[in-house]
Design a protein around this motif. Structure first.
Motif, PDB file in Angstrom:
ATOM      1  N   ARG A 326      73.105  39.635  28.821  1.00 39.99           N
ATOM      2  CA  ARG A 326      72.134  38.568  29.030  1.00 39.99           C
ATOM      3  C   ARG A 326      70.700  39.089  29.028  1.00 39.99           C
ATOM      4  O   ARG A 326      70.453  40.285  29.085  1.00 39.99           O
ATOM      5  CB  ARG A 326      72.446  37.840  30.340  1.00 39.99           C
ATOM      6  N   GLU A 327      69.743  38.169  29.008  1.00 36.82           N
ATOM      7  CA  GLU A 327      68.324  38.514  28.910  1.00 36.82           C
ATOM      8  C   GLU A 327      67.883  39.396  30.067  1.00 36.82           C
ATOM      9  O   GLU A 327      68.305  39.214  31.206  1.00 36.82           O
ATOM     10  CB  GLU A 327      67.481  37.235  28.905  1.00 36.82           C
ATOM     11  N   LEU A 328      67.040  40.344  29.777  1.00 36.27           N
ATOM     12  CA  LEU A 328      66.514  41.246  30.791  1.00 36.27           C
ATOM     13  C   LEU A 328      64.992  41.307  30.795  1.00 36.27           C
ATOM     14  O   LEU A 328      64.363  41.316  31.850  1.00 36.27           O
ATOM     15  CB  LEU A 328      67.089  42.652  30.571  1.00 36.27           C
ATOM     16  N   ALA A 329      64.364  41.342  29.622  1.00 39.52           N
ATOM     17  CA  ALA A 329      62.938  41.679  29.525  1.00 39.52           C
ATOM     18  C   ALA A 329      62.039  40.744  30.328  1.00 39.52           C
ATOM     19  O   ALA A 329      61.221  41.203  31.139  1.00 39.52           O
ATOM     20  CB  ALA A 329      62.510  41.696  28.055  1.00 39.52           C
ATOM     21  N   ASN A 330      62.164  39.442  30.127  1.00 39.74           N
ATOM     22  CA  ASN A 330      61.232  38.519  30.784  1.00 39.74           C
ATOM     23  C   ASN A 330      61.381  38.503  32.295  1.00 39.74           C
ATOM     24  O   ASN A 330      60.385  38.665  33.022  1.00 39.74           O
ATOM     25  CB  ASN A 330      61.383  37.108  30.203  1.00 39.74           C
ATOM     26  N   PRO A 331      62.590  38.287  32.831  1.00 42.75           N
ATOM     27  CA  PRO A 331      62.675  38.263  34.298  1.00 42.75           C
ATOM     28  C   PRO A 331      62.328  39.593  34.944  1.00 42.75           C
ATOM     29  O   PRO A 331      61.730  39.620  36.027  1.00 42.75           O
ATOM     30  CB  PRO A 331      64.133  37.867  34.560  1.00 42.75           C
ATOM     31  N   LEU A 332      62.661  40.712  34.304  1.00 38.73           N
ATOM     32  CA  LEU A 332      62.344  42.013  34.885  1.00 38.73           C
ATOM     33  C   LEU A 332      60.841  42.237  34.924  1.00 38.73           C
ATOM     34  O   LEU A 332      60.288  42.680  35.952  1.00 38.73           O
ATOM     35  CB  LEU A 332      63.034  43.122  34.090  1.00 38.73           C
ATOM     36  N   ASN A 333      60.150  41.947  33.832  1.00 40.25           N
ATOM     37  CA  ASN A 333      58.699  42.108  33.812  1.00 40.25           C
ATOM     38  C   ASN A 333      58.025  41.182  34.820  1.00 40.25           C
ATOM     39  O   ASN A 333      57.072  41.580  35.506  1.00 40.25           O
ATOM     40  CB  ASN A 333      58.157  41.845  32.405  1.00 40.25           C
ATOM     41  N   GLN A 334      58.525  39.958  34.948  1.00 38.62           N
ATOM     42  CA  GLN A 334      57.934  39.025  35.903  1.00 38.62           C
ATOM     43  C   GLN A 334      58.122  39.512  37.343  1.00 38.62           C
ATOM     44  O   GLN A 334      57.208  39.393  38.165  1.00 38.62           O
ATOM     45  CB  GLN A 334      58.568  37.646  35.728  1.00 38.62           C
ATOM     46  N   PHE A 335      59.300  40.024  37.643  1.00 36.50           N
ATOM     47  CA  PHE A 335      59.566  40.539  38.991  1.00 36.50           C
ATOM     48  C   PHE A 335      58.634  41.701  39.322  1.00 36.50           C
ATOM     49  O   PHE A 335      57.975  41.708  40.371  1.00 36.50           O
ATOM     50  CB  PHE A 335      61.027  40.974  39.072  1.00 36.50           C
ATOM     51  N   LEU A 336      58.561  42.686  38.435  1.00 38.65           N
ATOM     52  CA  LEU A 336      57.709  43.844  38.694  1.00 38.65           C
ATOM     53  C   LEU A 336      56.235  43.454  38.749  1.00 38.65           C
ATOM     54  O   LEU A 336      55.471  43.978  39.566  1.00 38.65           O
ATOM     55  CB  LEU A 336      57.948  44.918  37.633  1.00 38.65           C
ATOM     56  N   ASP A 337      55.832  42.507  37.895  1.00 39.21           N
ATOM     57  CA  ASP A 337      54.431  42.081  37.890  1.00 39.21           C
ATOM     58  C   ASP A 337      54.068  41.346  39.172  1.00 39.21           C
ATOM     59  O   ASP A 337      52.943  41.499  39.694  1.00 39.21           O
ATOM     60  CB  ASP A 337      54.176  41.185  36.681  1.00 39.21           C
ATOM     61  N   THR A 338      54.984  40.557  39.713  1.00 41.23           N
ATOM     62  CA  THR A 338      54.729  39.869  40.980  1.00 41.23           C
ATOM     63  C   THR A 338      54.416  40.878  42.080  1.00 41.23           C
ATOM     64  O   THR A 338      53.508  40.672  42.891  1.00 41.23           O
ATOM     65  CB  THR A 338      55.951  39.019  41.369  1.00 41.23           C
ATOM     66  N   LEU A 339      55.144  41.967  42.102  1.00 39.13           N
ATOM     67  CA  LEU A 339      54.901  43.015  43.096  1.00 39.13           C
ATOM     68  C   LEU A 339      53.597  43.751  42.806  1.00 39.13           C
ATOM     69  O   LEU A 339      52.811  44.051  43.713  1.00 39.13           O
ATOM     70  CB  LEU A 339      56.069  43.998  43.107  1.00 39.13           C
ATOM     71  N   ASP A 340      53.362  44.036  41.533  1.00 36.95           N
ATOM     72  CA  ASP A 340      52.182  44.811  41.153  1.00 36.95           C
ATOM     73  C   ASP A 340      50.887  44.042  41.415  1.00 36.95           C
ATOM     74  O   ASP A 340      49.853  44.648  41.745  1.00 36.95           O
ATOM     75  CB  ASP A 340      52.285  45.192  39.675  1.00 36.95           C
ATOM     76  N   GLN A 341      50.932  42.722  41.300  1.00 40.65           N
ATOM     77  CA  GLN A 341      49.717  41.939  41.523  1.00 40.65           C
ATOM     78  C   GLN A 341      49.165  42.138  42.928  1.00 40.65           C
ATOM     79  O   GLN A 341      47.948  42.087  43.139  1.00 40.65           O
ATOM     80  CB  GLN A 341      50.009  40.455  41.276  1.00 40.65           C
ATOM     81  N   ASP A 342      50.042  42.377  43.878  1.00 38.43           N
ATOM     82  CA  ASP A 342      49.605  42.629  45.256  1.00 38.43           C
ATOM     83  C   ASP A 342      49.574  44.115  45.577  1.00 38.43           C
ATOM     84  O   ASP A 342      49.447  44.494  46.748  1.00 38.43           O
ATOM     85  CB  ASP A 342      50.549  41.921  46.236  1.00 38.43           C
ATOM     86  N   ASP A 343      49.666  44.952  44.544  1.00 38.09           N
ATOM     87  CA  ASP A 343      49.705  46.409  44.717  1.00 38.09           C
ATOM     88  C   ASP A 343      50.811  46.816  45.691  1.00 38.09           C
ATOM     89  O   ASP A 343      50.628  47.707  46.516  1.00 38.09           O
ATOM     90  CB  ASP A 343      48.352  46.938  45.196  1.00 38.09           C
ATOM     91  N   LEU A 344      51.970  46.139  45.580  1.00 35.28           N
ATOM     92  CA  LEU A 344      53.123  46.445  46.431  1.00 35.28           C
ATOM     93  C   LEU A 344      54.368  46.673  45.578  1.00 35.28           C
ATOM     94  O   LEU A 344      55.472  46.285  45.945  1.00 35.28           O
ATOM     95  CB  LEU A 344      53.357  45.312  47.437  1.00 35.28           C
TER      96      LEU A 344
END
Length: 470
Positions: A326-344
């Protein structure tokens, strides 16, 4: 013709031979993800015989034995002895040629039991049984001794948030144990709200923390207490096991409370409900890992319990799990980006069971390097169905070409077996084969100081900085 598993096995160039023997072979082992039992280490368990040591709970072997036509009664059946199961394994071993089990089983015979040159088959089964059992009866072949034989200096076990970690405490207080044995926080049961066992697990977690978990906020409070408990017991990493990667923006508290109550009562959940809840809990946990300086590991891409009849008879983890696509790229990037936006965004290791997603994993890891530490987001080593020669070489090649192999954390066993550690040798030989070929072909300088340091870092140094040091 090279001898079977001889001194220069896999080392096809002079450069590879020098890199392995002079730089890789003697490096200590940091096995930062496995499923070993800490109780066995704390109590220095002695193993009864090679049959039970090799075959009890090893779904890799069970799967191959079925493929070779072995009746289930000689694999998992209770009506046969482990001697009978061992004999069945020995008899079909010649059919395993080409499967990594053929190499692993013989490396274990050679490295632990001194059976160099013996090839396992029905003809040699008695010899192997008797030699292995004679040695397993000796004190130095207990759980700790087997680890010390392979120069293991650190282990990362896999532990549920509700575990009391008593055996990790016992290990840490035992002056006779020099290796570090760190727990790993595995919170899958707390966020897989769609699983039938979810309500029962929440009750177990509530008993552990000493208060009712009757709301979403109480769940987060309980998880935070367990994070603190694990941190106090030397935990420096978490691991999330995901069949597929789901992600959605974290909803508000009212919506999360609604979904939590549905799950707690065993009511029907939509895919949107499941995705929202899993995303929210994992974001919360990942932020807590970042605050504590922990490493987050994500294993994704297994399709489990595919054979209903065997699952009903034996339960999970019996050798009927495969690769999900199943798809990996979009949800994985979104998850990591959500954390990165808060520098966490914590240091992260990503493993995909689907090898066609290797490039997705490597390029996703590249998106979130921030210069704070080399390889902050890692493309993890070939996992499960991929920890064989082709799978590991493919993963390392793609990492080298799309990222930086020099920053790689290297090999882990992901195993329940105390005899599995020659897999590090297997990996190290392959690594030296690859880099030796690059040197021989002029793809990199013929500089052993340069190449040797890279080998040492991948075999030990990089992982030691992440998992061994406090």
């Amino acid at each position: 013709m090279q001898p079977f598993l001889g001194k220069d096995f896999l080392l096809e160039t002079e450069a590879a031979k020098k890199l392995y023997h002079d730089y890789a072979a003697d490096m200590p082992i940091v096995d930062y993800h496995n499923h070993l039992d800490p109780k066995a280490i704390a109590e220095n368990q002695q193993f009864e015989d090679i049959g039970s040591t090799w075959l009890a709970g090893d779904h890799y072997k069970w799967r191959a034995m079925r493929w070779a036509g072995v009746n289930e009664r000689f694999i998992t059946g209770n009506e046969t002895t482990f001697r009978e199961k061992f004999n069945a394994y020995a008899e079909v071993m010649p059919k395993f040629i080409g499967n990594p089990l053929y190499h692993w089983s013989h490396l274990e015979m050679y490295r632990y039991f001194g059976l160099d040159g013996v090839v396992l088959s029905a003809k040699t089964a008695d010899q192997v049984w008797e030699t292995c059992n004679q040695k397993l009866a000796q004190k130095e072949f207990g759980a700790r001794g087997l680890l010390e034989m392979q120069n293991v200096v650190m282990l990362g076990t896999t532990d549920d948030p509700a575990d009391d970690l008593r055996y990790h405490k016992q290990i840490a207080e035992d002056a006779n144990i020099s290796m570090k044995v760190r727990p790993t926080f595995r919170p899958d049961n707390a966020f897989k709200i769609n699983k039938p066992a979810f309500p029962g697990y929440i009750a177990r977690l509530a008993e552990t923390v000493g208060f009712d978990i009757n709301s979403y906020e109480k769940l987060l409070e309980a998880l935070k207490l367990r994070l603190d408990h694990f941190d106090a017991h030397g935990c420096r990493a978490a691991d999330h096991g995901l069949d597929c990667m789901l992600f959605a923006p974290v909803p508000g508290a009212t919506e999360l409370e609604r979904v939590f109550k549905l799950g707690l009562n065993g009511e029907t959940l939509t895919l949107d409900d499941i995705t929202a809840f899993q995303s929210a809990v994992q974001v919360y946990l990942a932020q807590e890992y970042a605050r504590r300086g922990w490493v987050m590991q994500i294993h994704v891409g297994a399709t489990r319990n595919n054979r209903t009849r065997l699952f009903k008879a034996l339960g999970p983890d019996v050798g009927v799990d495969g690769i999900d696509d199943r798809e990996l790229a979009n949800p994985l990037n979104q998850f990591l980006d959500t954390l990165d936006q808060d520098d966490l965004l914590p240091r992260t290791v990503l493993y995909s069971l689907d090898p066609t997603k290797n490039e997705v994993v490597v390029t996703t890891a590249g998106n979130f390097q921030d210069g704070s530490i080399g390889g902050k987001v890692q493309a993890g080593t070939g996992w499960w169905h991929n920890d064989q020669l082709d799978g590991m070489e493919r993963q390392m090649t793609q990492l080298a070409q799309m990222g930086l192999l020099s920053q790689f954390l290297g090999m882990l066993t992901d195993s329940r077996s105390f005899l599995s550690f020659p897999r590090h040798e297997y990996f190290r030989r392959l690594l030296c084969k690859m880099i030796g070929e690059w040197m021989t072909k002029g793809h990199m300088p013929a500089d052993y100081e340069l190449a040797g340091q890279m080998v040492k870092d991948i075999c030990y140094g990089n992982a030691a900085k992440w998992f061994l040091e406090d």
